[in-house]
Write an enzyme that holds these catalytic residues in place. Structure first.
Site, PDB file in Angstrom:
ATOM      1  CE  LYS A   1      -1.834   2.793   2.011  1.00  0.00           C
ATOM      2  NZ  LYS A   1      -1.567   4.539   1.537  1.00  0.00           N
TER       3      LYS A   1
ATOM      4  N   GLY B   1       7.178   5.392   7.481  1.00  0.00           N
ATOM      5  CA  GLY B   1       6.530   6.754   7.788  1.00  0.00           C
ATOM      6  C   GLY B   1       6.709   7.368   8.875  1.00  0.00           C
ATOM      7  CB  SER B   2       5.045  10.150  10.404  1.00  0.00           C
ATOM      8  OG  SER B   2       3.718   9.613  10.642  1.00  0.00           O
TER       9      SER B   2
ATOM     10  N   PRO C   1       3.597   9.185  14.500  1.00  0.00           N
ATOM     11  CG  PRO C   1       2.678  11.441  14.447  1.00  0.00           C
ATOM     12  CD  PRO C   1       3.869  10.614  14.001  1.00  0.00           C
ATOM     13  CB  THR C   2       1.226   6.954  10.591  1.00  0.00           C
ATOM     14  OG1 THR C   2       0.978   8.014  10.194  1.00  0.00           O
ATOM     15  CG2 THR C   2       0.510   5.917   9.710  1.00  0.00           C
ATOM     16  CB  ALA C   3       4.767   4.283  13.490  1.00  0.00           C
TER      17      ALA C   3
ATOM     18  CD  GLU D   1      13.826   0.975   8.767  1.00  0.00           C
ATOM     19  OE1 GLU D   1      14.258   1.527   9.386  1.00  0.00           O
ATOM     20  OE2 GLU D   1      14.424  -0.085   8.522  1.00  0.00           O
TER      21      GLU D   1
ATOM     22  CB  CYS E   1      13.877   9.510   7.160  1.00  0.00           C
ATOM     23  SG  CYS E   1      14.760   8.175   6.186  1.00  0.00           S
TER      24      CYS E   1
ATOM     25  CD  GLU F   1      10.881  13.481  10.404  1.00  0.00           C
ATOM     26  OE1 GLU F   1       9.516  13.119  10.450  1.00  0.00           O
ATOM     27  OE2 GLU F   1      11.559  12.732   9.687  1.00  0.00           O
TER      28      GLU F   1
HETATM   29  P1  NAD Z   1       2.763   8.991   6.921  1.00  0.00           P
HETATM   30  O1  NAD Z   1       3.000   8.310   8.530  1.00  0.00           O
HETATM   31  O2  NAD Z   1       1.896  10.045   6.911  1.00  0.00           O
HETATM   32  O3  NAD Z   1       2.389   8.080   6.055  1.00  0.00           O
HETATM   33  C1  NAD Z   1       3.123   6.774   5.648  1.00  0.00           C
HETATM   34  C2  NAD Z   1       2.307   5.692   5.285  1.00  0.00           C
HETATM   35  O4  NAD Z   1       1.311   5.289   6.199  1.00  0.00           O
HETATM   36  C3  NAD Z   1       1.496   6.081   3.972  1.00  0.00           C
HETATM   37  O5  NAD Z   1       1.430   4.894   3.009  1.00  0.00           O
HETATM   38  C4  NAD Z   1       0.118   6.426   4.582  1.00  0.00           C
HETATM   39  O6  NAD Z   1      -1.073   5.984   3.617  1.00  0.00           O
HETATM   40  C5  NAD Z   1       0.029   5.203   5.480  1.00  0.00           C
HETATM   41  N1  NAD Z   1      -0.922   5.281   6.630  1.00  0.00           N
HETATM   42  C6  NAD Z   1      -1.415   6.578   6.974  1.00  0.00           C
HETATM   43  N2  NAD Z   1      -2.382   6.237   8.138  1.00  0.00           N
HETATM   44  C7  NAD Z   1      -2.446   4.760   8.252  1.00  0.00           C
HETATM   45  C8  NAD Z   1      -3.091   3.859   8.919  1.00  0.00           C
HETATM   46  N3  NAD Z   1      -4.032   4.199   9.903  1.00  0.00           N
HETATM   47  N4  NAD Z   1      -2.887   2.427   9.098  1.00  0.00           N
HETATM   48  C9  NAD Z   1      -1.775   2.087   7.974  1.00  0.00           C
HETATM   49  N5  NAD Z   1      -1.365   3.022   7.164  1.00  0.00           N
HETATM   50  C10 NAD Z   1      -1.538   4.232   7.275  1.00  0.00           C
HETATM   51  O7  NAD Z   1       4.347   9.289   6.726  1.00  0.00           O
HETATM   52  P2  NAD Z   1       4.526  10.325   4.892  1.00  0.00           P
HETATM   53  O8  NAD Z   1       4.371  11.595   5.520  1.00  0.00           O
HETATM   54  O9  NAD Z   1       4.042   9.530   3.971  1.00  0.00           O
HETATM   55  O10 NAD Z   1       6.184  10.099   5.185  1.00  0.00           O
HETATM   56  C11 NAD Z   1       7.087  10.949   5.993  1.00  0.00           C
HETATM   57  C12 NAD Z   1       7.473  10.204   7.209  1.00  0.00           C
HETATM   58  O11 NAD Z   1       8.312   9.137   6.840  1.00  0.00           O
HETATM   59  C13 NAD Z   1       8.644  11.076   8.048  1.00  0.00           C
HETATM   60  O12 NAD Z   1       8.331  11.049   9.330  1.00  0.00           O
HETATM   61  C14 NAD Z   1       9.814  10.516   7.425  1.00  0.00           C
HETATM   62  O13 NAD Z   1      10.873  10.513   8.325  1.00  0.00           O
HETATM   63  C15 NAD Z   1       9.496   9.046   7.478  1.00  0.00           C
HETATM   64  N6  NAD Z   1      10.459   8.180   6.697  1.00  0.00           N
HETATM   65  C16 NAD Z   1      11.376   7.391   7.367  1.00  0.00           C
HETATM   66  C17 NAD Z   1      12.167   6.526   6.612  1.00  0.00           C
HETATM   67  C18 NAD Z   1      13.122   5.554   7.200  1.00  0.00           C
HETATM   68  O14 NAD Z   1      13.620   4.906   6.582  1.00  0.00           O
HETATM   69  N7  NAD Z   1      13.358   5.703   8.584  1.00  0.00           N
HETATM   70  C19 NAD Z   1      12.213   6.890   5.259  1.00  0.00           C
HETATM   71  C20 NAD Z   1      11.404   7.772   4.518  1.00  0.00           C
HETATM   72  C21 NAD Z   1      10.715   8.443   5.440  1.00  0.00           C
END
Ligand code: NAD
Length: 487
Positions: free
Chosen positions: A180, A233-234, A236-238, A255, A288, A386
């Site tokens: 996804k 991702g971020s 809060p979502t994690a 990550e 990131c 961040e």
């Molecule tokens: P995000 O957390 O908003 O979204 C990431 C993914 O999660 C998207 O595909 C989104 O659709 C999905 N998502 C959102 N809500 C969800 C839910 N309730 N259940 C399941 N999936 C859901 O993050 P973003 O804005 O897309 O990306 C930016 C963030 O990602 C930054 O914090 C950045 O540092 C981080 N990031 C980390 C790495 C790493 O390797 N550590 C690499 C790239 C980006």
């Protein structure tokens, strides 16, 4: 649904489930951050599409998990070949969709996408091995067995590169996969579906469900049929994903974000220090790993700031498709507003904006100027949270001890950059940083066999080399007794 034509490339806006393109009753709009233009409508998946994808991935699992590793590796290499063949299309579609530089996609990112497949294919065949060991005459044999269905959730800042860094080891491990991708950059994932089909990957082994995180993403990570969740991702979502995974005790790899330090000592090569600091603006600050907190030893701070300002003034912002452009747009308006909000609040709290701090008025749209904020309050949000935009802070320190304390003073621990001419000092500081990756006098040197991940809130687990196989497999120990054998 009609195929989209994106920069001359045909992109299917539907899901890819069980080897077939499937539409949804509803869609969502995908816009280009370059100029805000509508690219087209994308299938908007939810529980029904996720249920279908899980059924398809489950049906394909028996065949794929029992395919010999060498055969799996051969198909992954064919995928890599096709990524290379379609590199130009992938690069221009990704740039149109997420606004990152075309020249970077051509030179670095898409070749790395291909290499993700080659690396994990070769690692599976040549390196995935643990020496047998003996216990009171018994022989222990360690093996990596396919775990089941891997659910992969990825962000928009490096869409295909980050997705394939998960897809390749998951497929190599013998898992079947449901991806996804982020709703802000759904296109190259769809092109990858065509590539996997052309490479001969059996139907149902790789599936794509498009849609919003709160709908398709939530349905996927909460599904009881999923064996692994790998999320980038971020924070809060994690946390939401972790809660959903808890109900099924699904193992997760996270990550996440960062707020990494770039520590510059007075014995550093100043030219190198300036170059490394400038690199922290890469991808318009949407990286990131970026070392966005410049920590500079007090004695060199005035000259560093002066030279850094001059150098940053030469960053060329503009259309990411143009080859002379150094910095493109932010991904979308909400993200742009969030960055601007951080900078405005820092300004109103009295922080000095050394340069930048606003939209690029000439370009308008989503183009935010490279920005430096000097000596903000050490506990202010601009230092601890961040921003994920082209906004660096600069703080000064006197001693090594102080630099380490400042470097570690956030809830993140993704990376750290140390710039010094003194090897012993580099060793000492690297040892004390709480971070998954530390770079000394360099930045972004990434080897796929190295462990990659974050400490503290920057992540859970490590991926890369055998660490990836550890996550996507059920690691088994089989103990053979010395007795009981016939013949
Ligand atoms: P995000 O957390 O908003 O979204 C990431 C993914 O999660 C998207 O595909 C989104 O659709 C999905 N998502 C959102 N809500 C969800 C839910 N309730 N259940 C399941 N999936 C859901 O993050 P973003 O804005 O897309 O990306 C930016 C963030 O990602 C930054 O914090 C950045 O540092 C981080 N990031 C980390 C790495 C790493 O390797 N550590 C690499 C790239 C980006």
């Amino acid at each position: 649904m009609e195929a989209l034509v994106v920069a001359g490339v045909s992109v299917d806006p539907r899901h890819y489930i069980g080897g077939k393109r499937i539409a949804s009753p509803s869609t969502f709009a995908d816009y280009s951050p370059i100029d805000g233009s509508l690219i087209g409508q994308i299938a908007r998946g939810g529980q029904a599409e996720v249920d279908l994808a899980v059924a398809a991935a489950r049906a394909a699992f028996a065949g794929w998990s029992s395919t010999p590793p060498a055969e799996r590796a051969k198909i992954l290499h064919r995928i890599a070949d096709l990524v290379e063949r379609h590199l130009e299309e992938l690069a221009i579609v990704e740039t149109t969709d997420n606004g990152a530089l075309l020249k970077s996609h051509r030179r670095g990112v898409m070749p790395r996408v291909a290499y993700n497949f080659r690396f994990f294919a070769d690692w599976l065949v040549d390196q995935l091995h643990h020496p047998s060991f003996e216990t009171r005459g018994h022989v222990n044999k360690v093996s990596w067995n396919p775990a089941g269905i891997a659910a992969l959730i990825t962000p928009w800042n490096a869409p295909l590169m980050l997705a394939t860094w998960k897809i390749a080891p998951a497929l190599a491990s013998g898992d079947t996969v449901i991806l996804k991708p982020a709703e802000w950059s759904p296109l190259t994932a769809s092109l990858l579906c065509d590539i996997t089909a052309e490479a001969g990957l059996p139907a149902g082994v790789f599936n794509l469900v498009q849609g919003y995180g709160e709908e398709a993403g939530a349905a996927l990570v909460g599904h009881p049929g999923i064996s692994r969740i790998s999320f980038t991702g971020s924070v809060p979502t994690a946390k939401i994903v972790a809660r959903a995974a808890a109900d099924n005790l699904t193992p997760c790899s996270f990550e996440l974000g960062g707020k990494s330090p770039t520590i510059i000592f007075d014995d550093a090569d100043l030219d190198l220090a300036i170059d490394l600091a400038i690199e922290q603006y890469d991808n318009a600050g949407q990286v990131c790993l970026a070392g966005t907190r410049l920590l500079v030893q007090k004695s060199i701070a005035p000259s560093f700031i002066e030279r850094f300002k001059e150098r940053a003034g030469r960053i060329k912002q503009g259309d990411p498709r143009e080859l002379e452009t150094d910095m493109g747009p932010q991904i979308h308006q909400e993200h742009f507003d969030r960055i601007e909000g951080f900078v405005n609040r820092a300004r109103s709290q009295g922080a000095e904006i050394a340069f930048g701090g606003t939209q690029n008025m000439t370009l308008g749209g989503l183009y935010f100027k490279p920005t430096l904020i000097v000596e903000p309050e050490s506990n202010s949000e601009i230092v601890t949270e961040e921003v994920f935009g082209p906004v660096l802070t600069l703080q000064t320190f006197d001693s090594e001890e102080e630099s380490v304390a400042m470097a570690n003073a956030t809830e993140f621990g993704l990376a750290g950059v140390i710039v010094t001419g003194d090897r012993d000092r580099a060793e000492r500081i690297a040892e004390q940083l709480v971070a998954g990756t530390v770079w000394v006098n360099c930045f972004f040197v990434r080897d796929l066999q190295a462990p990659f991940g974050g400490s503290k809130k920057s992540g859970v687990g490590r991926e890369g080399g055998t660490w990836s196989f550890d996550f996507y497999s059920d690691v088994k120990n089989t103990v053979f007794a010395p007795n009981g054998w016939k013949g």
